[in-house]
Design an enzyme around this catalytic site. Sequence first.
Site, PDB file in Angstrom:
ATOM      1  N   LYS A  68       0.844  -1.204   0.000  1.00  0.00           N
ATOM      2  CA  LYS A  68       0.000   0.000   0.000  1.00  0.00           C
ATOM      3  C   LYS A  68       0.877   1.251   0.000  1.00  0.00           C
ATOM      4  O   LYS A  68       1.919   1.293   0.669  1.00  0.00           O
ATOM      5  CB  LYS A  68      -0.904  -0.031   1.238  1.00  0.00           C
ATOM      6  CG  LYS A  68      -1.942   1.093   1.299  1.00  0.00           C
ATOM      7  CD  LYS A  68      -2.874   0.924   2.503  1.00  0.00           C
ATOM      8  CE  LYS A  68      -3.869   2.070   2.608  1.00  0.00           C
ATOM      9  NZ  LYS A  68      -4.817   1.916   3.721  1.00  0.00           N
ATOM     10  N   SER A 103      -9.853   2.449   2.926  1.00  0.00           N
ATOM     11  CA  SER A 103      -8.919   3.136   2.058  1.00  0.00           C
ATOM     12  C   SER A 103      -8.001   2.197   1.286  1.00  0.00           C
ATOM     13  O   SER A 103      -7.393   2.607   0.304  1.00  0.00           O
ATOM     14  CB  SER A 103      -8.069   4.090   2.900  1.00  0.00           C
ATOM     15  OG  SER A 103      -7.228   3.364   3.780  1.00  0.00           O
ATOM     16  N   SER A 149     -10.430   0.144   7.139  1.00  0.00           N
ATOM     17  CA  SER A 149      -9.813   0.245   5.805  1.00  0.00           C
ATOM     18  C   SER A 149      -9.150  -1.031   5.302  1.00  0.00           C
ATOM     19  O   SER A 149      -8.705  -1.082   4.160  1.00  0.00           O
ATOM     20  CB  SER A 149      -8.782   1.368   5.784  1.00  0.00           C
ATOM     21  OG  SER A 149      -9.410   2.609   5.890  1.00  0.00           O
TER      22      SER A 149
END
Length: 493
Positions: free
Chosen positions: A78, A156, A180
């Site tokens: 990420k 997210s 998330s």
Amino acid sequence: MSDLNKLKLAEARDALRKGDVTSVELTEACLSAIEGADALGAYVHKTPEIAIDMAKAADARIKAGDAPDLCGLPLGIKDLFCTKGVASQAASRILEGFKPEYESTVTTQLFDAGAVMLGKLNMDEFAMGSSNETSVYGNAVNPWKVDDRQLTPGGSSGGSASAVAADLCLAATGTDTGGSIRQPAAFTGITGIKPTYGRCSRWGIVAFASSLDQAGPMTKDVRDAAIMLEAMCGHDPKDSTSADLAVPNFEAMLTGDIKGKTIGIPKEYHMDGMPAEIEKLWADGTEMLKAAGAKIVDISLPHTKYALPTYYVIAPAEASSNLARYDGVRYGRRAQIGKGDGITEMYEKTRAEGFGHEVQRRVMVGTYVLSAGFYDAYYNRARKVRTLIKKDFEDVFAQGVDAILTPATPSAAFGLGEMQNADPVQMYLNDVFTVTVNLAGLPGISVPTGLGSTGLPLGLQLIGRPWEEGDLLNTAYALEQAAGFVAKPEKWW
């Protein structure tokens, strides 16, 4: 072996050990899958040369017989994790051009274990969002498709979820501040675990809300989550909130035997207007755990109704404090300033240009609740309510409950753009089942357990006792075995 990118971590690890496949072959399979998948918007910084070098080193290590479980396995990272010499932007314009001189603790541990980095994955800007529509790189797209709409992969960690579900990596890192990891996992039919706060180091992960953020793995099944989580955990002296506790062998704890375990069903999670298919999924999951030998009890978490407002005071407050460091002076983007402008104008223009609307909104909310006249009315009150929410869980665990079963999300994945013009509170309601876990610092896992009426995946969430991720993973494993979810998205990209 064909379709190497479709392997799970455990399968690939075993194939590597037997010599059936090399890390270079695995990595090349993932890289070629990534090349044809730009329509998903999952990868935002591709690192093929680094990946091949890491794979070659991993193959040498496996040959030498010195190989941890993750050695040679290709992962996506990420964009919130700082990776040395590789762009780490947190999907924000304000960090344009930022290439850290250091490696985050979590990625250091993964790479020390021999994992291969394929590239950096899309996300909501500064991890603020539930649909991956606030990224400077553009939207990440869910590989699941049931009509002509493009669906959100959740947020997210939307790029991570999309990449794992579409087999663009064997697994990925995510972070979870209010859901998330778990919400995108549910939207894309994969597994995602948020460990206990303090289990994984936060050092080198771009901060959103420091008392809530926690890294975790996003994988194709529960066994893979156990393997990857073990490598990510551990004490880090560089992070003052990191717990100095031994990390067990989580995979060895996956027996699937949950006889005699007590599973709590919280009545407060039966929300008004909850879709019938989510109610049914939850009831079915309850029956599956009961059939596996668990005892089911009804429980109450009375302060649940205050969780969302509490979260949306505390998280923006911490964000406004954390994001004050982005001023265009030391790193990242700096706005062009006019003649006669001073440093204040430079700060203002840089932040106005650099931050997207959702980040600006949250920074303003956070600054407001921390301001002199409102600190007690909002921030301090939210902190007190947070303590009550945490106590609700402590009381339930004290009564002998081993885990709590809830839905992971209030719906299946929705279309990109469908919530953009709605009231922002509508978007925030996506986190209704997940934020309590962050507020209380507990471990939570999302397991895919079925398809909804439109053919989209749905997930259930299990919440565990603090520091007992092994036990939680085992309960999740029992649920996964009973549900037998094996559906994959049809390739359209």
